[in-house]
Design an enzyme around this catalytic site. Sequence first.
Site, PDB file in Angstrom:
ATOM      1  N   ASP A   1     -12.521   4.471  -4.760  1.00 23.33           N
ATOM      2  CA  ASP A   1     -11.805   3.545  -3.888  1.00 23.33           C
ATOM      3  C   ASP A   1     -12.182   2.129  -4.332  1.00 23.33           C
ATOM      4  O   ASP A   1     -13.369   1.757  -4.256  1.00 23.33           O
ATOM      5  CB  ASP A   1     -12.234   3.811  -2.434  1.00 23.33           C
ATOM      6  CG  ASP A   1     -11.515   2.913  -1.451  1.00 23.33           C
ATOM      7  OD1 ASP A   1     -11.113   1.795  -1.834  1.00 23.33           O
ATOM      8  OD2 ASP A   1     -11.378   3.314  -0.286  1.00 23.33           O
TER       9      ASP A   1
ATOM     10  N   TYR B   1      -1.862  -1.529  -2.504  1.00 21.27           N
ATOM     11  CA  TYR B   1      -1.167  -1.192  -1.254  1.00 21.27           C
ATOM     12  C   TYR B   1       0.232  -1.773  -1.415  1.00 21.27           C
ATOM     13  O   TYR B   1       0.414  -2.990  -1.365  1.00 21.27           O
ATOM     14  CB  TYR B   1      -1.900  -1.811  -0.067  1.00 21.27           C
ATOM     15  CG  TYR B   1      -1.268  -1.517   1.280  1.00 21.27           C
ATOM     16  CD1 TYR B   1      -1.922  -0.711   2.207  1.00 21.27           C
ATOM     17  CD2 TYR B   1      -0.026  -2.046   1.628  1.00 21.27           C
ATOM     18  CE1 TYR B   1      -1.362  -0.448   3.443  1.00 21.27           C
ATOM     19  CE2 TYR B   1       0.543  -1.784   2.854  1.00 21.27           C
ATOM     20  CZ  TYR B   1      -0.126  -0.992   3.757  1.00 21.27           C
ATOM     21  OH  TYR B   1       0.439  -0.732   4.984  1.00 21.27           O
TER      22      TYR B   1
ATOM     23  N   THR C   1       2.497  -9.690  -8.574  1.00 16.41           N
ATOM     24  CA  THR C   1       3.897  -9.472  -8.186  1.00 16.41           C
ATOM     25  C   THR C   1       4.741 -10.745  -8.209  1.00 16.41           C
ATOM     26  O   THR C   1       4.223 -11.848  -7.984  1.00 16.41           O
ATOM     27  CB  THR C   1       3.935  -8.882  -6.754  1.00 16.41           C
ATOM     28  OG1 THR C   1       5.289  -8.784  -6.314  1.00 16.41           O
ATOM     29  CG2 THR C   1       3.177  -9.749  -5.766  1.00 16.41           C
ATOM     30  N   ASP C   2       6.045 -10.557  -8.388  1.00 17.89           N
ATOM     31  CA  ASP C   2       7.011 -11.649  -8.266  1.00 17.89           C
ATOM     32  C   ASP C   2       7.128 -12.137  -6.823  1.00 17.89           C
ATOM     33  O   ASP C   2       7.647 -13.224  -6.572  1.00 17.89           O
ATOM     34  CB  ASP C   2       8.396 -11.196  -8.767  1.00 17.89           C
ATOM     35  CG  ASP C   2       8.882  -9.905  -8.107  1.00 17.89           C
ATOM     36  OD1 ASP C   2       8.029  -9.093  -7.688  1.00 17.89           O
ATOM     37  OD2 ASP C   2      10.109  -9.714  -8.000  1.00 17.89           O
TER      38      ASP C   2
ATOM     39  N   TYR D   1       2.045  -8.778   2.296  1.00 18.66           N
ATOM     40  CA  TYR D   1       1.894  -8.176   0.959  1.00 18.66           C
ATOM     41  C   TYR D   1       1.705  -9.272  -0.093  1.00 18.66           C
ATOM     42  O   TYR D   1       0.776  -9.210  -0.910  1.00 18.66           O
ATOM     43  CB  TYR D   1       3.129  -7.327   0.643  1.00 18.66           C
ATOM     44  CG  TYR D   1       3.217  -6.893  -0.802  1.00 18.66           C
ATOM     45  CD1 TYR D   1       2.436  -5.852  -1.290  1.00 18.66           C
ATOM     46  CD2 TYR D   1       4.079  -7.540  -1.693  1.00 18.66           C
ATOM     47  CE1 TYR D   1       2.510  -5.464  -2.632  1.00 18.66           C
ATOM     48  CE2 TYR D   1       4.165  -7.150  -3.024  1.00 18.66           C
ATOM     49  CZ  TYR D   1       3.381  -6.124  -3.483  1.00 18.66           C
ATOM     50  OH  TYR D   1       3.452  -5.742  -4.797  1.00 18.66           O
TER      51      TYR D   1
ATOM     52  N   LYS E   1      -1.577 -10.003  -2.410  1.00 18.75           N
ATOM     53  CA  LYS E   1      -1.554  -9.962  -3.881  1.00 18.75           C
ATOM     54  C   LYS E   1      -2.029 -11.298  -4.454  1.00 18.75           C
ATOM     55  O   LYS E   1      -2.684 -11.341  -5.494  1.00 18.75           O
ATOM     56  CB  LYS E   1      -0.148  -9.627  -4.387  1.00 18.75           C
ATOM     57  CG  LYS E   1       0.330  -8.215  -4.056  1.00 18.75           C
ATOM     58  CD  LYS E   1      -0.478  -7.103  -4.699  1.00 18.75           C
ATOM     59  CE  LYS E   1      -0.264  -6.973  -6.185  1.00 18.75           C
ATOM     60  NZ  LYS E   1      -1.046  -5.815  -6.742  1.00 18.75           N
TER      61      LYS E   1
HETATM   62  N1  LIG Z   1       6.366  -1.031  -7.637  1.00 19.08           N
HETATM   63  C1  LIG Z   1       6.870  -2.240  -7.886  1.00 19.08           C
HETATM   64  O1  LIG Z   1       8.087  -2.444  -7.945  1.00 19.08           O
HETATM   65  C2  LIG Z   1       5.924  -3.403  -8.097  1.00 19.08           C
HETATM   66  C3  LIG Z   1       6.453  -4.703  -8.044  1.00 19.08           C
HETATM   67  C4  LIG Z   1       5.587  -5.773  -8.258  1.00 19.08           C
HETATM   68  C5  LIG Z   1       4.247  -5.550  -8.527  1.00 19.08           C
HETATM   69  N2  LIG Z   1       3.767  -4.276  -8.586  1.00 19.08           N
HETATM   70  C6  LIG Z   1       2.346  -4.073  -8.871  1.00 19.08           C
HETATM   71  O2  LIG Z   1       2.205  -3.218  -9.992  1.00 19.08           O
HETATM   72  C7  LIG Z   1       1.000  -2.441  -9.841  1.00 19.08           C
HETATM   73  C8  LIG Z   1       1.330  -0.972  -9.982  1.00 19.08           C
HETATM   74  O3  LIG Z   1       2.260  -0.616  -8.953  1.00 19.08           O
HETATM   75  P1  LIG Z   1       2.826   0.858  -8.830  1.00 19.08           P
HETATM   76  O4  LIG Z   1       4.189   0.753  -8.204  1.00 19.08           O
HETATM   77  O5  LIG Z   1       2.676   1.573 -10.104  1.00 19.08           O
HETATM   78  O6  LIG Z   1       1.834   1.478  -7.752  1.00 19.08           O
HETATM   79  P2  LIG Z   1       2.076   2.778  -6.832  1.00 19.08           P
HETATM   80  O7  LIG Z   1       2.856   3.800  -7.594  1.00 19.08           O
HETATM   81  O8  LIG Z   1       2.580   2.338  -5.487  1.00 19.08           O
HETATM   82  O9  LIG Z   1       0.623   3.341  -6.661  1.00 19.08           O
HETATM   83  C9  LIG Z   1      -0.436   2.594  -6.113  1.00 19.08           C
HETATM   84  C10 LIG Z   1      -1.663   3.467  -6.270  1.00 19.08           C
HETATM   85  O10 LIG Z   1      -2.787   2.740  -5.782  1.00 19.08           O
HETATM   86  C11 LIG Z   1      -3.597   3.677  -5.115  1.00 19.08           C
HETATM   87  N3  LIG Z   1      -4.489   3.002  -4.193  1.00 19.08           N
HETATM   88  C12 LIG Z   1      -4.172   2.377  -3.025  1.00 19.08           C
HETATM   89  N4  LIG Z   1      -5.283   1.883  -2.455  1.00 19.08           N
HETATM   90  C13 LIG Z   1      -6.322   2.220  -3.278  1.00 19.08           C
HETATM   91  C14 LIG Z   1      -7.712   2.005  -3.216  1.00 19.08           C
HETATM   92  N5  LIG Z   1      -8.280   1.343  -2.197  1.00 19.08           N
HETATM   93  N6  LIG Z   1      -8.489   2.475  -4.222  1.00 19.08           N
HETATM   94  C15 LIG Z   1      -7.932   3.131  -5.274  1.00 19.08           C
HETATM   95  N7  LIG Z   1      -6.616   3.377  -5.378  1.00 19.08           N
HETATM   96  C16 LIG Z   1      -5.817   2.924  -4.383  1.00 19.08           C
HETATM   97  C17 LIG Z   1      -2.634   4.602  -4.408  1.00 19.08           C
HETATM   98  O11 LIG Z   1      -3.281   5.794  -4.058  1.00 19.08           O
HETATM   99  P3  LIG Z   1      -2.732   6.661  -2.804  1.00 19.08           P
HETATM  100  O12 LIG Z   1      -1.432   7.256  -3.292  1.00 19.08           O
HETATM  101  O13 LIG Z   1      -3.817   7.628  -2.576  1.00 19.08           O
HETATM  102  O14 LIG Z   1      -2.525   5.685  -1.674  1.00 19.08           O
HETATM  103  C18 LIG Z   1      -1.573   4.792  -5.500  1.00 19.08           C
HETATM  104  O15 LIG Z   1      -1.916   5.856  -6.349  1.00 19.08           O
HETATM  105  C19 LIG Z   1       0.412  -2.828  -8.487  1.00 19.08           C
HETATM  106  O16 LIG Z   1      -0.533  -3.850  -8.643  1.00 19.08           O
HETATM  107  C20 LIG Z   1       1.626  -3.377  -7.742  1.00 19.08           C
HETATM  108  O17 LIG Z   1       1.298  -4.272  -6.691  1.00 19.08           O
HETATM  109  C21 LIG Z   1       4.577  -3.201  -8.367  1.00 19.08           C
END
Ligand SMILES: NC(=O)c1ccc[n+]([C@@H]2O[C@H](COP(=O)([O-])OP(=O)(O)OC[C@H]3O[C@@H](n4cnc5c(N)ncnc54)[C@H](OP(=O)(O)O)[C@@H]3O)[C@@H](O)[C@H]2O)c1
Length: 289
Positions: free
Chosen positions: A41, A66, A106-107, A131, A135
């Site tokens: 974690d 998150y 993030t954007d 959020y 970030k």
């Molecule tokens: N998705 C988008 O469109 C988007 C857009 C802008 C930026 N981003 C950024 O890109 C990055 C990757 O995003 P993603 O969409 O690939 O993520 P994701 O698929 O939503 O997965 C996030 C992961 O983080 C884990 N997590 C949450 N809290 C945690 C903690 N305290 N310790 C360890 N693991 C934890 C979650 O585990 P659980 O499943 O167990 O909760 C999940 O596996 C992130 O930084 C996100 O903010 C994403």
Amino acid sequence: MPLTPTTRVLLTGAGAQLAGAIRTRLDGHCALTAVTRRECDVTSAADMARVTRDVRPEVVINCASYNDVDRAESEPEAALAANGLALGVLADAATREDAVLLHYSTDFVFDPAVDPGPLREDAPISPRSIYAQSKLLGEILAKRAPKHYVLRVASLFGGSRAKSSLDRLAAAIRRGETVKAFANRTVTPSYVPDLADAAATLLARDVPYGLYHCVNSGHGTWVDVARALAVESGVDPDRAVTPVPFDPAAFPARRPTYAALSNAALAAHGVTMPLWRDAIARYVRTLPA
Ligand SMILES: NC(=O)c1ccc[n+]([C@@H]2O[C@H](COP(=O)([O-])OP(=O)(O)OC[C@H]3O[C@@H](n4cnc5c(N)ncnc54)[C@H](OP(=O)(O)O)[C@@H]3O)[C@@H](O)[C@H]2O)c1
């Protein structure tokens, strides 16, 4: 920090869609240890100390986040802990190990009132949701690590779990449904295999540490994105896509109407990102018929 098969890389948040692509890309190119939330974690200093003691990472890549933008409005402590305060823990751990910390933001830290053209790293920020604020706190704390890359990404798609908005649009269009897409919300979609390539290239080229925008090249509205998905799927875009207006007030969390990012700074260091339309074409070819 060019990767060799013996370079110790720790990937946190290994369950993330982006982490899956990074694992695929780095497999065989470094000594990769990937840990999910259950194993580590990132908000826990004790977990991070234990894992970094075991792994002795030279590079820490953090995909933990998150990401439920609307739920964060009613769960600010959880969002601030995972997206913000955890980066203090990660930065401290990376600093102790003299490791590179690569983290994703993030954007959504932007929300310009008018379309200013693609946003560069120094454009004025306006984080208007919990959020986005969480970030931003993560960006600030990640920068405490002397060797840091903070990469702002946006509108991810193409992860193995097909969970993003764009993945859901693609699936619906390919089922023959008509989808609604925002006509006036501008984004820079980011194909996760391209982001994983960018991370590997960034490390290989010893790009100067700092904050970068890391998205596919070009930008478009959600209507443009949905129409491109239809065209690449062999579906008539006029039938598949109904444009609807985007109303920021319709969601619990405020989202930027204009969030196109410029990746020119990264490109200037030799990390060039493919066009988003090209990424969509490659993505659609991976989908089951
Ligand atoms: N998705 C988008 O469109 C988007 C857009 C802008 C930026 N981003 C950024 O890109 C990055 C990757 O995003 P993603 O969409 O690939 O993520 P994701 O698929 O939503 O997965 C996030 C992961 O983080 C884990 N997590 C949450 N809290 C945690 C903690 N305290 N310790 C360890 N693991 C934890 C979650 O585990 P659980 O499943 O167990 O909760 C999940 O596996 C992130 O930084 C996100 O903010 C994403």
